[in-house]
Design an enzyme around this catalytic site. Structure first.
Site, PDB file in Angstrom:
ATOM      1  N   SER A   1      -6.266  -4.214  14.036  1.00 36.32           N
ATOM      2  CA  SER A   1      -5.712  -3.595  15.240  1.00 36.32           C
ATOM      3  C   SER A   1      -6.776  -3.291  16.293  1.00 36.32           C
ATOM      4  CB  SER A   1      -4.971  -2.311  14.849  1.00 36.32           C
ATOM      5  OG  SER A   1      -5.812  -1.455  14.097  1.00 36.32           O
TER       6      SER A   1
ATOM      7  N   TYR B   1      -2.638 -10.080  15.423  1.00 34.04           N
ATOM      8  CA  TYR B   1      -1.568  -9.650  16.324  1.00 34.04           C
ATOM      9  C   TYR B   1      -1.422 -10.627  17.491  1.00 34.04           C
ATOM     10  CZ  TYR B   1      -2.207  -5.629  13.398  1.00 34.04           C
ATOM     11  OH  TYR B   1      -2.302  -4.828  12.282  1.00 34.04           O
TER      12      TYR B   1
ATOM     13  N   CYS C   1      -0.189   4.145   1.782  1.00 30.96           N
ATOM     14  CA  CYS C   1      -0.602   5.092   2.828  1.00 30.96           C
ATOM     15  C   CYS C   1       0.478   5.358   3.867  1.00 30.96           C
ATOM     16  CB  CYS C   1      -1.895   4.641   3.492  1.00 30.96           C
ATOM     17  SG  CYS C   1      -1.813   3.042   4.284  1.00 30.96           S
TER      18      CYS C   1
ATOM     19  N   CYS D   1       0.856  -1.190   0.000  1.00 34.60           N
ATOM     20  CA  CYS D   1       0.000   0.000   0.000  1.00 34.60           C
ATOM     21  C   CYS D   1       0.884   1.229   0.000  1.00 34.60           C
ATOM     22  CB  CYS D   1      -0.933   0.015   1.203  1.00 34.60           C
ATOM     23  SG  CYS D   1      -2.314   1.169   0.945  1.00 34.60           S
TER      24      CYS D   1
ATOM     25  N   LYS E   1     -11.770  -8.171   5.569  1.00 26.11           N
ATOM     26  CA  LYS E   1     -11.153  -7.355   6.612  1.00 26.11           C
ATOM     27  C   LYS E   1     -12.050  -6.181   6.969  1.00 26.11           C
ATOM     28  CE  LYS E   1      -7.270  -4.297   7.241  1.00 26.11           C
ATOM     29  NZ  LYS E   1      -6.207  -3.573   6.612  1.00 26.11           N
TER      30      LYS E   1
ATOM     31  N   LYS F   1     -12.372  -5.138   1.724  1.00 22.46           N
ATOM     32  CA  LYS F   1     -11.811  -4.340   2.814  1.00 22.46           C
ATOM     33  C   LYS F   1     -12.751  -3.172   3.083  1.00 22.46           C
ATOM     34  CE  LYS F   1      -7.808  -1.644   4.235  1.00 22.46           C
ATOM     35  NZ  LYS F   1      -6.393  -1.342   3.996  1.00 22.46           N
TER      36      LYS F   1
ATOM     37  N   ARG G   1     -11.040   7.186   3.936  1.00 26.02           N
ATOM     38  CA  ARG G   1     -10.746   6.337   2.796  1.00 26.02           C
ATOM     39  C   ARG G   1     -12.031   5.816   2.152  1.00 26.02           C
ATOM     40  NH1 ARG G   1      -5.526   6.253   4.259  1.00 26.02           N
ATOM     41  NH2 ARG G   1      -4.759   5.074   6.040  1.00 26.02           N
TER      42      ARG G   1
ATOM     43  N   GLU H   1     -16.593  -7.737  -5.307  1.00 24.25           N
ATOM     44  CA  GLU H   1     -15.162  -7.415  -5.159  1.00 24.25           C
ATOM     45  C   GLU H   1     -14.314  -8.688  -5.220  1.00 24.25           C
ATOM     46  OE1 GLU H   1     -13.361  -4.828  -5.099  1.00 24.25           O
ATOM     47  OE2 GLU H   1     -14.484  -3.096  -4.397  1.00 24.25           O
TER      48      GLU H   1
ATOM     49  N   CYS I   1      -3.954   6.109   0.080  1.00 23.34           N
ATOM     50  CA  CYS I   1      -3.395   4.838  -0.386  1.00 23.34           C
ATOM     51  C   CYS I   1      -2.965   4.894  -1.856  1.00 23.34           C
ATOM     52  CB  CYS I   1      -4.400   3.711  -0.170  1.00 23.34           C
ATOM     53  SG  CYS I   1      -4.852   3.499   1.567  1.00 23.34           S
TER      54      CYS I   1
ATOM     55  N   ARG J   1      -3.110   2.937  12.512  1.00 26.63           N
ATOM     56  CA  ARG J   1      -2.600   4.202  11.964  1.00 26.63           C
ATOM     57  C   ARG J   1      -1.603   4.826  12.922  1.00 26.63           C
ATOM     58  NH1 ARG J   1      -8.263   5.808   8.929  1.00 26.63           N
ATOM     59  NH2 ARG J   1      -8.236   3.900   7.699  1.00 26.63           N
TER      60      ARG J   1
END
Ligand code: PBG
Length: 322
Positions: A273, A312, A121, A119, A247, A194, A216, A232, A129, A204
């Site tokens: 996150s 994570y 961004c 990406c 996502k 997404k 976005r 998509e 992005c 971020r």
């Protein structure tokens, strides 16, 4: 037959019986651990909004690789935070850029599968992005940049390219660029569905995005759309995606399930996150059992139909499964 002949509790009597009838089982090889590398630091820097997650400097690959391998996790996804940002995100495809250096370092010092998030961004000064013209992200101009990034990441040794920018045609453009450069055997994991989600907030912070209060929504999907997600995914498969992705994960389990029922390709889900931080924050306050909820959240994502989970929690969950 029904109660009292039928008693569902017979198969819940003990763990061994429960294990026999388990429909969903997690394994360390299901997990992909996101890794953040930052060119501006020389020792690990904790991400304030993600307790337990750090930004790594561009060194120490050996130790990072060893600790991940010891947990049983075999795959990572690399994100970079560059020294300098500019309107065109040129550091995203610099030969010695931060993601290229991290990919090379990990490949030379570990046996991990290294997936490159692709990406712009993290690399643009405006935080979008892609390339911005007259205040909007120019889809087609951005595709050429994505091709350059993909090839530079493959040259650095990436095992897989994962475009996350939600430009139309990005999978096809990247496939073509990779093939033209001789990387015909490098798979694409497409961030297909997404959503424009508030759950990306802590990320971020992690990559020091200069995005500020921007949005976005002109390229990421609106949260209420289910049919659009199927389109998509279908388009990405037509363009040559090898693995599709939904996502975020937990608020989109219905999307994961529907995609599982409709498409026969491998599918990833990204537990983002904010999902991580929510669980960690509540656990840190003693409001819920962190380990238990972590496993339950991962299990639910797999049960919904994901073959692999970007999370994570990867190392921690893998250790619990050993
Ligand atoms: C970059 C990208 C984002 C995430 C992965 N790749 C952020 C965004 O789109 O704003 C989010 C990851 C996370 O929240 O854990 N496009």
């Amino acid at each position: 037959m029904s109660f009292p002949q039928v008693r569902m509790r017979r198969l819940r009597k003990n763990q061994a019986i429960e294990d026999l009838v388990a429909e969903t089982v997690l394994s360390p090889s299901d997990f992909i651990l996101p890794l953040f590398f930052d060119e501006n630091i020389d020792k690990d820097r904790p991400v304030a909004s993600m307790p337990g997650v750090v930004n790594h400097p561009l060194k120490g690959y050996d130790a990072i690789g060893q600790s991940i391998a010891d947990s049983g996790v075999r795959s990572v996804m690399v994100f970079g935070n560059p020294k300098s940002k500019d309107p065109k995100g040129t550091q995203a495809y610099a030969k010695k850029g931060v993601s290229q250096a991290a990919i090379r370092g990990l490949k030379e010092n570990s046996d991990l599968i290294v997936i490159a998030d692709l990406c712009m961004c993290e690399y643009t000064d405006h935080g979008h992005c892609g390339i911005v013209h007259n205040g909007v992200v120019d889809n087609d101009a951005t595709l050429a940049q994505y091709g350059l990034i993909a090839v530079s990441q493959a040259e650095a040794g990436a095992d897989m390219i994962a475009p996350s920018g939600m430009m139309d045609g990005q999978v096809g453009a990247i496939r073509e660029a990779l093939d033209n450069a001789g990387f015909t055997d490098i798979p694409i994991m497409a961030y297909s569905a997404k959503y424009c989600s508030g759950f990306y907030g802590p990320f971020r912070d992690a990559v020091s995005s200069s995005f500020g209060g921007g949005s976005r929504s002109a390229y990421q999907m609106q949260c209420g759309n289910r049919r659009e997600a199927m389109r998509e995914i279908e388009l990405d498969l037509q363009e040559g995606a090898d693995i599709i992705m939904v996502k975020p994960a937990m608020s989109y389990l219905d999307i994961i399930r529907e995609a599982r029922d409709r498409f026969d390709c491998p599918m990833a889900a990204y537990q983002v996150s904010g999902e991580y931080s929510m669980i960690e924050a509540a656990a840190g306050n003693g409001w819920l059992d962190g380990d238990r909820v972590m496993m339950e959240s991962l299990l639910s994502i797999k049960r919904a139909g994901a073959d692999m989970i970007i999370t994570y929690f990867a190392e921690r969950a893998a250790k619990m499964l050993r």
